[in-house]
Design a protein around this motif. Structure first.
Motif, short mmCIF file in Angstrom:
data_model
loop_
_atom_site.label_atom_id
_atom_site.label_comp_id
_atom_site.label_asym_id
_atom_site.label_seq_id
_atom_site.Cartn_x
_atom_site.Cartn_y
_atom_site.Cartn_z
N SER A 68 0.85 -1.18 0.00
CA SER A 68 0.00 0.00 0.00
C SER A 68 0.89 1.24 0.00
O SER A 68 1.49 1.61 1.02
CB SER A 68 -0.89 -0.04 1.24
OG SER A 68 -1.78 1.02 1.23
N LYS A 70 0.52 4.32 0.01
CA LYS A 70 0.20 5.41 0.94
C LYS A 70 1.15 5.45 2.14
O LYS A 70 1.48 6.52 2.64
CB LYS A 70 -1.24 5.19 1.43
CG LYS A 70 -1.77 6.22 2.37
CD LYS A 70 -3.21 5.89 2.77
CE LYS A 70 -3.25 4.67 3.66
NZ LYS A 70 -4.64 4.25 3.99
N MET A 172 -11.60 1.90 9.60
CA MET A 172 -11.88 2.24 8.21
C MET A 172 -13.04 1.43 7.65
O MET A 172 -13.24 1.35 6.46
CB MET A 172 -10.62 2.04 7.37
CG MET A 172 -9.47 2.88 7.91
SD MET A 172 -7.99 2.84 6.93
CE MET A 172 -8.48 3.76 5.50
N SER A 209 -6.56 0.18 10.64
CA SER A 209 -5.11 0.23 10.59
C SER A 209 -4.47 0.06 11.97
O SER A 209 -5.13 0.25 12.99
CB SER A 209 -4.71 1.59 10.00
OG SER A 209 -3.34 1.64 9.72
N GLY A 247 -3.49 -3.19 7.53
CA GLY A 247 -3.82 -2.93 8.92
C GLY A 247 -2.97 -3.64 9.95
O GLY A 247 -3.16 -3.43 11.14
N GLU A 287 -3.04 -6.25 1.38
CA GLU A 287 -2.32 -5.05 0.94
C GLU A 287 -1.83 -4.34 2.19
O GLU A 287 -2.58 -3.67 2.87
CB GLU A 287 -3.18 -4.15 0.05
CG GLU A 287 -4.56 -3.90 0.61
CD GLU A 287 -5.41 -3.00 -0.26
OE1 GLU A 287 -5.21 -2.95 -1.47
OE2 GLU A 287 -6.28 -2.33 0.32
N GLY A 289 0.70 -1.82 4.33
CA GLY A 289 1.53 -0.63 4.26
C GLY A 289 2.52 -0.63 5.41
O GLY A 289 3.67 -1.06 5.30
N ARG A 290 2.03 -0.20 6.54
CA ARG A 290 2.86 -0.02 7.73
C ARG A 290 3.72 -1.25 8.08
O ARG A 290 4.91 -1.12 8.36
CB ARG A 290 1.92 0.27 8.91
CG ARG A 290 2.60 0.70 10.17
CD ARG A 290 1.60 0.76 11.32
NE ARG A 290 0.35 1.41 10.99
CZ ARG A 290 0.11 2.71 11.15
NH1 ARG A 290 1.04 3.49 11.64
NH2 ARG A 290 -1.06 3.22 10.82
N TYR A 391 4.18 6.23 7.12
CA TYR A 391 3.43 7.41 7.58
C TYR A 391 4.35 8.42 8.26
O TYR A 391 4.01 9.01 9.28
CB TYR A 391 2.26 6.99 8.49
CG TYR A 391 1.35 5.98 7.81
CD1 TYR A 391 0.56 6.37 6.74
CD2 TYR A 391 1.35 4.64 8.18
CE1 TYR A 391 -0.24 5.45 6.08
CE2 TYR A 391 0.54 3.71 7.52
CZ TYR A 391 -0.25 4.13 6.48
OH TYR A 391 -1.02 3.22 5.82
C1 LIG Z 1 -4.17 2.74 4.28
C2 LIG Z 1 -4.67 1.57 3.56
C3 LIG Z 1 -3.96 0.36 3.57
C4 LIG Z 1 -2.69 0.16 4.36
O1 LIG Z 1 -2.92 0.21 5.72
P1 LIG Z 1 -1.74 -0.20 6.72
O2 LIG Z 1 -2.36 -0.05 8.04
O3 LIG Z 1 -0.61 0.73 6.49
O4 LIG Z 1 -1.38 -1.62 6.41
C5 LIG Z 1 -4.45 -0.69 2.84
N1 LIG Z 1 -5.60 -0.57 2.12
C6 LIG Z 1 -6.29 0.58 2.09
C7 LIG Z 1 -7.51 0.64 1.27
C8 LIG Z 1 -5.86 1.67 2.80
O5 LIG Z 1 -6.57 2.79 2.78
#
Ligand SMILES: *Cc1c(COP(=O)(O)O)cnc(C)c1O
Length: 411
Positions: A68, A70, A172, A209, A247, A287, A289-290, A391
């Motif tokens: 991810s 972002k 979310m 997340s 997440g 997916e 990110g963190r 982040y």
């Molecule tokens: C932010 C986000 C992620 C990544 O979230 P992490 O907590 O960093 O793993 C994955 N999918 C979507 C749709 C997001 O908005």
């Protein structure tokens, strides 16, 4: 009564050599000279590689691991991950540009987020990127833009589930949300999708997340899969993929423990035969990110002043919340707590003191560490904020007070 204060999880992913933290095998002093200025962010390529291998080892075979963007859109880091993961999740037109510059197949890039513009949706269709539909308006725009371009848009439906993920840093999904389409609406929408020219791939369901509780993530993933199966029953279209979102958390604060991803992987492995029996060859996608990048990065800032106010020592650094909002406690934290912080060029120092580390901004919000025990530091020493790979810079107000933007390096 024992008086054991909770501690930060050890940051032993970065070895210490001659009292100096090393990153990518380079002592911090030398790396600082190489970068040429402070503050800066440094990300460790080998740690990113190792983390991907670790996640793959824990997850069922055939699971698709996406990054991810972002969490950290630095192009060099994204290009490195492009060699390792199966796809990307993007959440803006800017991230789409970064993702499309890599070797990752556009069909393995998914575009999420509320408020996608017509221009970005059109670009995504033209590129062959999978769009996660989050509203009726998006579905309509995709339909007529696809017709105009002569391309059947690739889509997944982002579902806002009818349950929440407990103990998540940021929710979310569940309840009333700006993300996705309410689960109740999805059956009707699938009928509409089937009557128009789309390439439908499946569902995207993501609840929250920064979660460190494997038991709660397992419960949420189980309910997510149950929901996907329920929605699939009424679907006139086959479900080829289920995107379970991200997440997975990392330990930031004293007392936080590392997430047991092995347990999550086992749960998904157990569910796969049942899913395949009901849906055929369905692909599961995570997916992250963190969890992929957070622990591989540090923020480095130099002490430019040391002062004592009414008995309290303050170290004033050349960067702060303008570069690292999250470490200052102003990015989604309710109560400010300290990230793991160290004096990076004095890692073995036995003389320690309790200090408050503040950035150069003229606001009391600009605090990087509050009353923390660190090696005694002087002007010129290097303060390191760990767990800064996700982040960090991307989630910070760099223009606030007009200081220069920090460098970022991948080593
Ligand atoms: C932010 C986000 C992620 C990544 O979230 P992490 O907590 O960093 O793993 C994955 N999918 C979507 C749709 C997001 O908005």
């Amino acid at each position: 009564m024992t008086n054991t204060k909770p501690l930060h999880a050890p940051q032993d992913q970065f070895p210490v050599s001659g009292g100096c933290l090393t990153i990518g095998g380079i002592p911090l002093n030398r790396l600082t000279q190489r970068v040429g200025s402070t503050p800066f962010y440094a990300y460790d390529r080998d740690l990113l590689t190792a983390r991907v291998a670790q996640i793959r080892g824990a997850m069922p075979e055939g699971l698709s691991l996406h990054y991810s963007i972002k969490a950290n859109p630095m192009p060099a880091l994204v290009h490195h991950l492009a060699q390792l993961v199966d796809g990307f999740d993007i959440a803006s037109g800017g991230e789409m540009s970064i993702a499309l510059d890599t070797t990752v197949e556009p069909g393995c890039i998914s575009f999420t987020g509320p408020g996608k513009s017509e221009q970005d949706l059109s670009r995504a269709i033209a590129a062959g990127v999978v769009v996660h539909v989050e509203s009726r308006r998006e579905l309509n725009v995709l339909s007529w833009v696809g017709e105009r371009l002569g391309i059947a848009p690739k889509v997944m439906i982002r579902v806002n589930p009818d349950f929440e993920l407990k103990a998540s840093g940021m929710k979310m999904g569940g309840g009333a949300k700006q993300f996705g389409l309410d689960a109740e609406e999805v059956p009707g929408l699938l009928g509409e999708l089937a009557s128009r020219d789309f390439q439908f791939e499946g569902f995207h369901i993501f609840c929250g997340s920064q979660n460190l509780r494997a038991d709660l993530i397992i419960e949420e993933k189980s309910r997510t899969l149950d929901l996907a199966l329920r929605l699939a029953q009424d679907s006139p279209l086959p479900i080829r993929a289920i995107n379970l979102g991200g997440g997975f958390g990392i330990p930031y604060f004293p007392g936080d423990e590392r997430l047991d991803i092995g347990a999550i992987g086992n749960c998904l492995t157990e569910r796969l035969p049942g899913l395949r029996a009901a849906l055929g060859e369905v692909r599961l996608i995570l997916e992250l990110g963190r969890h992929l990048v957070g622990e591989a990065g540090i923020y480095v800032t130099r002490v430019i002043d040391r002062k004592v106010s009414r008995g309290q020592v303050f170290l004033v650094t050349d960067g702060g919340l303008n570069h690292h909002l999250a470490a200052s406690g102003n990015f989604g934290q309710v109560i400010r707590r300290n990230y793991p912080v160290a004096v990076g060029n004095k890692m073995n120092s036995k003389t320690r003191e309790t200090v408050t580390v503040v950035g150069p901004l003229c606001t009391p919000l600009d605090t990087l560490a509050e009353k923390m025990e660190l090696a005694v530091a002087e002007v010129g020493d290097l303060i390191v904020v760990f767990q800064s790979g996700a982040y960090g810079l991307t989630a910070s107000p760099v223009h606030f007070l007009g200081h220069p933007k920090p460098e970022e390096v991948l080593v």
